[in-house]
Design a protein around this motif. Sequence first.
Motif, PDB file in Angstrom:
ATOM      1  N   GLY A  58     104.158  31.149   3.470  1.00 48.69           N
ATOM      2  CA  GLY A  58     105.055  32.292   3.327  1.00 48.69           C
ATOM      3  C   GLY A  58     104.243  33.581   3.222  1.00 48.69           C
ATOM      4  O   GLY A  58     103.240  33.636   2.521  1.00 48.69           O
ATOM      5  N   THR A  59     104.655  34.601   3.978  1.00 52.60           N
ATOM      6  CA  THR A  59     103.884  35.839   3.991  1.00 52.60           C
ATOM      7  C   THR A  59     104.773  37.014   4.400  1.00 52.60           C
ATOM      8  O   THR A  59     105.783  36.840   5.073  1.00 52.60           O
ATOM      9  CB  THR A  59     102.676  35.706   4.954  1.00 52.60           C
ATOM     10  N   SER A  66      95.011  38.262   2.806  1.00 53.93           N
ATOM     11  CA  SER A  66      95.177  37.104   1.924  1.00 53.93           C
ATOM     12  C   SER A  66      95.018  35.847   2.777  1.00 53.93           C
ATOM     13  O   SER A  66      95.178  35.885   4.002  1.00 53.93           O
ATOM     14  CB  SER A  66      96.560  37.113   1.259  1.00 53.93           C
ATOM     15  N   GLU A  68      96.990  33.385   2.964  1.00 53.40           N
ATOM     16  CA  GLU A  68      98.274  33.058   3.605  1.00 53.40           C
ATOM     17  C   GLU A  68      98.422  33.815   4.923  1.00 53.40           C
ATOM     18  O   GLU A  68      98.845  33.261   5.937  1.00 53.40           O
ATOM     19  CB  GLU A  68      99.440  33.411   2.669  1.00 53.40           C
TER      20      GLU A  68
HETATM   21  K     K Z   1     101.345  36.463   0.735  1.00 52.72           K
END
Ligand code: K
Length: 270
Positions: A58-59, A66, A68
């Motif tokens: 999830g982003t 990051s 992610e």
């Molecule tokens: K994130």
Amino acid sequence: AIRETLALVGNPNSGKTTLFNALTGAKQHIGNWPGVTVERKSGRLKADNALVIQDLPGTYSLSPYSSEEIVTRDFLLNDQPDLVLNVVDATNLERNLYLTLQVMETGRPLIVALNMMDVLVKTGHRTINLKKLSYALQVPVIATTATKPAALQELVQTIQAPLPKPYAFPEYDARLESALTMLEDVIDQKVPADRLRWYAIKVFEKDPQVVKQLAFSSDEQHQMNEILRTAEHVFDDTTDSIIVNARYDFIARVIAMCVVDKDDFVMSMS
Ligand code: K
Ligand code: GDP
Ligand code: MG
């Protein structure tokens, strides 16, 4: 199967895991992405075992800041999934579309699952015209309530249907577009043709991962600096925030086209 890999992307809490579980059977493969402590999970479409669904972290963004974000963008760019399913929280459309636009910048074929439709309908403040949203983005948009898997047939059918026709890239401010075109001319020998726009945008943003990867000659560096400096002068802004603003301008136009807020309507009538 018509295609082999479907990548699931979305903001945290958009309902990605719930949808993943509904679409795949009990058999899931869970591990870690190489080098980072981010969970890697894949499964197969219940309705067609030949299709692997790769859940991505999830982003909110595809910037490189990051684990992610990096896992998600590297997968979209380098693994080239046949189809991307972007889970969008219908109750938080503006913010979620910010990721949608960035996925569209990668050029991968895309379907949007407009999730949390039950919540949107129940609260009743807002109506989203799905046909217009689909038209504005030029991608299929399917309403879903991931917590009601029995009602996911339309999404499954869309996943299994022939690939949606390619969309036009979201078009930003004309001055920005001309800078991007000039950058594309500088880098077009160094990147795959179908990812030219992604790389031009990343160079414009001064994305450190991409700048490093493209290893520019000093001549190329000079040409690029010239383009970026001119843009910053014209917009009186930094290049990374020029892109952020361009995405939000595009989203504002999409929202104006396809969303009715009941409260706005009441206010405008009084
Ligand atoms: K994130
Ligand atoms: P993720 O972070 O994107 O993986 O989101 P999750 O799948 O974990 O969902 C976040 C929360 O929203 C959970 O409590 C889900 O049960 C709930 N949820 C997911 N989709 C829906 C939906 O369509 N409607 C409703 N009412 N709740 C949902
Ligand atoms: Mg999750």
